[in-house]
Design a protein around this motif. Structure first.
Motif, PDB file in Angstrom:
ATOM      1  N   MET A   1       0.772  -1.231  -0.077  1.00 54.84           N
ATOM      2  CA  MET A   1       0.077   0.024   0.007  1.00 54.84           C
ATOM      3  C   MET A   1       0.745   1.217   0.167  1.00 54.84           C
ATOM      4  O   MET A   1       1.766   1.268   0.453  1.00 54.84           O
ATOM      5  N   SER A   2       0.316   2.265  -0.634  1.00 54.38           N
ATOM      6  CA  SER A   2       1.117   3.363  -0.797  1.00 54.38           C
ATOM      7  C   SER A   2       0.725   4.270   0.711  1.00 54.38           C
ATOM      8  O   SER A   2      -0.077   3.946   1.361  1.00 54.38           O
ATOM      9  N   THR A   3       1.906   5.195   0.885  1.00 52.42           N
ATOM     10  CA  THR A   3       1.676   6.340   1.997  1.00 52.42           C
ATOM     11  C   THR A   3       0.406   6.825   1.844  1.00 52.42           C
ATOM     12  O   THR A   3      -0.169   7.074   3.147  1.00 52.42           O
ATOM     13  N   GLU A   4      -0.103   7.355   0.803  1.00 50.67           N
ATOM     14  CA  GLU A   4      -1.284   8.112   0.778  1.00 50.67           C
ATOM     15  C   GLU A   4      -2.500   7.074   1.126  1.00 50.67           C
ATOM     16  O   GLU A   4      -3.568   7.837   1.838  1.00 50.67           O
ATOM     17  N   ALA A   5      -2.510   5.991   0.669  1.00 50.93           N
ATOM     18  CA  ALA A   5      -3.537   4.994   1.198  1.00 50.93           C
ATOM     19  C   ALA A   5      -3.585   4.788   2.545  1.00 50.93           C
ATOM     20  O   ALA A   5      -4.702   4.434   3.211  1.00 50.93           O
ATOM     21  N   ILE A   6      -2.229   4.681   3.182  1.00 50.32           N
ATOM     22  CA  ILE A   6      -2.390   4.385   4.614  1.00 50.32           C
ATOM     23  C   ILE A   6      -2.704   5.462   5.269  1.00 50.32           C
ATOM     24  O   ILE A   6      -3.392   5.305   6.265  1.00 50.32           O
ATOM     25  N   LEU A   7      -2.402   6.712   4.939  1.00 49.76           N
ATOM     26  CA  LEU A   7      -3.010   7.866   5.567  1.00 49.76           C
ATOM     27  C   LEU A   7      -4.288   7.839   5.378  1.00 49.76           C
ATOM     28  O   LEU A   7      -5.178   8.432   6.430  1.00 49.76           O
ATOM     29  N   MET A   8      -5.006   7.931   4.223  1.00 49.12           N
ATOM     30  CA  MET A   8      -6.345   7.996   4.263  1.00 49.12           C
ATOM     31  C   MET A   8      -7.117   6.768   4.900  1.00 49.12           C
ATOM     32  O   MET A   8      -8.276   7.285   5.573  1.00 49.12           O
ATOM     33  N   MET A   9      -6.566   5.833   5.142  1.00 48.79           N
ATOM     34  CA  MET A   9      -7.159   4.470   5.903  1.00 48.79           C
ATOM     35  C   MET A   9      -7.173   4.975   7.353  1.00 48.79           C
ATOM     36  O   MET A   9      -8.137   5.007   8.178  1.00 48.79           O
TER      37      MET A   9
END
Length: 55
Positions: A1-9
């Protein structure tokens, strides 16, 4: 998972779990609403039987 996806999660989880925690705290602080109007008179509708029609 990308950093943006982890932050959104993480943001989504904080919103959902935070809302749940806040609602639990508010309900524990004031469990009953006191600003509602008083109830009506009891008309004993549950005492009457089922209406039967001749068909």
């Amino acid at each position: 998972m990308s950093t943006e996806a982890i932050l959104m999660m993480i943001v989504a989880m904080l919103i959902i779990w935070g809302g749940l925690i806040v609602s639990i705290v508010v309900l524990r602080a004031r469990p009953e609403r006191t600003d509602l109007p008083s109830g009506g008179q009891d008309d004993h509708r549950q005492d009457a039987g089922i209406i039967e029609h001749d068909t």
